[in-house]
Enzyme design. Structure first.
Site, short mmCIF file in Angstrom:
data_model
loop_
_atom_site.label_atom_id
_atom_site.label_comp_id
_atom_site.label_asym_id
_atom_site.label_seq_id
_atom_site.Cartn_x
_atom_site.Cartn_y
_atom_site.Cartn_z
N ARG A 1 22.08 -25.33 -27.68
CA ARG A 1 21.45 -26.11 -26.60
C ARG A 1 22.40 -27.19 -26.09
NH1 ARG A 1 18.48 -30.28 -27.64
NH2 ARG A 1 17.44 -29.44 -29.49
N TYR B 1 13.76 -23.17 -0.80
CA TYR B 1 12.98 -22.31 -1.68
C TYR B 1 11.72 -23.08 -2.08
CZ TYR B 1 11.58 -19.68 -5.79
OH TYR B 1 10.86 -18.98 -6.70
N ASP C 1 22.30 -26.75 -2.30
CA ASP C 1 21.95 -25.46 -2.89
C ASP C 1 22.73 -24.40 -2.11
OD1 ASP C 1 20.80 -23.00 -3.57
OD2 ASP C 1 18.86 -23.92 -4.00
N LYS D 1 20.85 -14.76 -8.28
CA LYS D 1 21.10 -14.09 -6.99
C LYS D 1 22.54 -13.55 -6.94
CE LYS D 1 16.93 -15.32 -6.43
NZ LYS D 1 16.65 -16.64 -6.82
N1 LCS Z 1 17.38 -21.94 -4.85
C1 LCS Z 1 17.24 -20.93 -3.98
C2 LCS Z 1 17.91 -21.00 -2.64
C3 LCS Z 1 16.47 -19.83 -4.32
O1 LCS Z 1 16.35 -18.83 -3.43
C4 LCS Z 1 15.83 -19.79 -5.59
C5 LCS Z 1 14.99 -18.64 -6.01
C6 LCS Z 1 16.01 -20.87 -6.47
C7 LCS Z 1 16.80 -21.93 -6.06
C8 LCS Z 1 15.39 -20.89 -7.83
O2 LCS Z 1 16.09 -20.07 -8.69
P1 LCS Z 1 15.46 -19.25 -9.94
O3 LCS Z 1 14.79 -20.25 -10.82
O4 LCS Z 1 14.49 -18.27 -9.39
O5 LCS Z 1 16.66 -18.64 -10.57
N2 LCS Z 1 14.60 -17.84 -4.94
C9 LCS Z 1 13.80 -16.81 -4.98
C10 LCS Z 1 13.43 -16.09 -3.84
O6 LCS Z 1 13.75 -16.35 -2.68
N3 LCS Z 1 12.67 -15.10 -4.20
O7 LCS Z 1 12.43 -15.10 -5.55
C11 LCS Z 1 13.12 -16.22 -6.14
#
Ligand code: LCS
Length: 398
Positions: A62, A115, A187, A212
């Protein structure tokens, strides 16, 4: 000799070699996964010295792990930051940054179109601790300027924004943050460092959902924070270690593998997305296409100034509105009907009822997320197959 030492290497080379120096013990070309929760101390004195920070060495996963450290070094090299912190999810990266850098009475300015949960966690949770947030269309320079106050400690922007693909001027964001004495978090999930490197424009922290593009194979959930300043990284690291949203070594190893093809995947998907955007914008059933690669994009100057390409995410609205969008999502055969993005496979989804469903209807309207909007993450399949599939699906609307 380190492959990445001078002369400066292209991002293609960095993708393949950063964090992937051969294993010192056996020379394995692919580094091992240190799948361990804890590390043996050779003596009580050594354990105490590691805790005191007077001797290097790992303690407990951790708090740090060699496989995770390789991924952090790789992403820091790609973004041009001084260091990074890998997290268990993109949302863990977002909430750790908020928790580490915001206190009661502070104010945060956040892009209105982000998001969904990035925004909702401020509205619903951080508001309980006395943190005030303003959500503003950061693609509108005047509105953005007016939202920043002397109490603003954090400016959080997503560009291109999820799911409207609206662009925020990163140089302006950095200037507004600096004038207020705030830190700028960008982001960069939609672009990846292949297409946009926010430190060049003055960002303090660059954030990714590595779920992603960085991983790229839809088999890992993870996040990463990259820092301009080591002192800020240490502040956030202290909070991350105690909040516990750290990455797992196996997760880190998979992302390191995905990173090797990042540049190839991003460019291949982008070529497909250009073809899909051109096809959709010329189709009579389509009302509008939101894609930074279209010549008629209202922020074309910003695309040229801060992006090395428009990426592979696009949103569109059909003339038949939501009902036609639903029919289309059922009729397509190649894009899977699923949330997430940035994998080698194309994915299609409906933001208003899925990724952005937790936002209030009024907030969605204000952020430009209409009910008829459909989001498509274009993958690396053959362009001709994607176009033929969309054509057959659109033909079935009437
Ligand atoms: N930032 C962006 C731009 C995102 O698109 C997402 C997730 C996150 C942060 C959060 O990341 P995660 O915790 O899911 O790894 N976006 C998603 C979307 O557009 N569809 O499903 C998840």
């Amino acid at each position: 000799m380190d492959v990445l030492s001078s002369p400066p290497r292209s991002l293609d080379t960095v993708c393949i070699h950063a964090g992937s120096e051969p294993d010192a013990l056996f020379g394995a070309v692919v580094p091992p996964i240190y799948q361990t929760s804890t590390f043996v101390f050779r003596s009580p004195e050594e354990g105490a010295a590691r805790f005191a920070g007077t001797e290097p060495g790992y303690i407990y996963t951790r708090m740090g792990n060699p496989t995770i450290a390789r991924l952090e070094a790789a992403v820091a090299a790609l973004e041009g930051g001084t260091g990074a912190l890998a997290t268990s999810s993109g949302m863990s990266a977002v909430s750790t940054v908020y928790f580490a850098l915001l206190s009661s009475g502070d104010h945060v300015v956040c892009s209105a179109s982000v998001y969904g949960p990035t925004r909702v966690v401020l509205e619903r949770d951080f508001s309980r601790f006395g943190v005030q947030a303003t959500f503003v269309d950061t693609s509108d320079p005047e509105a953005f300027r007016e939202a920043v106050t002397p109490r603003t400690r954090l400016v959080f922007v997503e560009t291109p924004a999820n799911p409207t693909l609206a662009l925020t001027d990163l140089s302006l964001a950095a200037r507004l943050a600096r004038e207020a004495g705030a830190l700028l978090v960008v982001d960069n999930t939609f672009m990846s460092p292949i297409l946009q490197r926010p430190f060049r424009f003055g960002a303090d922290i660059v954030l990714h959902s590595v779920t992603k593009f960085l991983n790229g194979h839809s088999d890992v959930v993870g996040g990463v924070l990259v820092f301009r300043d080591e002192a800020v990284r240490m502040r956030v690291r202290a909070v991350l270690q105690y909040l516990g949203g750290t990455m797992d070594p196996h997760q880190a190893w998979l992302v390191l593998r995905g990173l090797k093809t990042l540049a190839l995947r991003v460019r291949a998907a982008q070529e497909n997305a250009r073809a899909v955007a051109a096809f959709l914008s010329g189709h009579p059933a389509v009302r509008r296409v939101l894609y930074p690669g279209l010549a008629e994009h209202p922020q074309a100057a910003l695309v040229a100034a801060q992006m090395d390409g428009p990426g592979s995410l696009l949103s569109f609205e059909l003339k038949g509105g939501l009902e036609a969008g639903k029919k289309l999502m059922k009729a397509v055969r190649i894009p899977a009907l699923a949330v997430s993005l940035g994998g080698v496979e194309s994915l299609i989804q409906h933001p208003a009822s899925m990724t952005h469903a937790a936002m209030s209807p009024e907030a969605r309207v204000a952020a430009g997320i209409s009910d008829g909007l459909v989001r498509l993450s274009v993958g690396c399949e053959g362009a001709e197959d994607l176009l033929a599939d969309l054509e057959q699906a659109l033909d079935r609307l009437d």
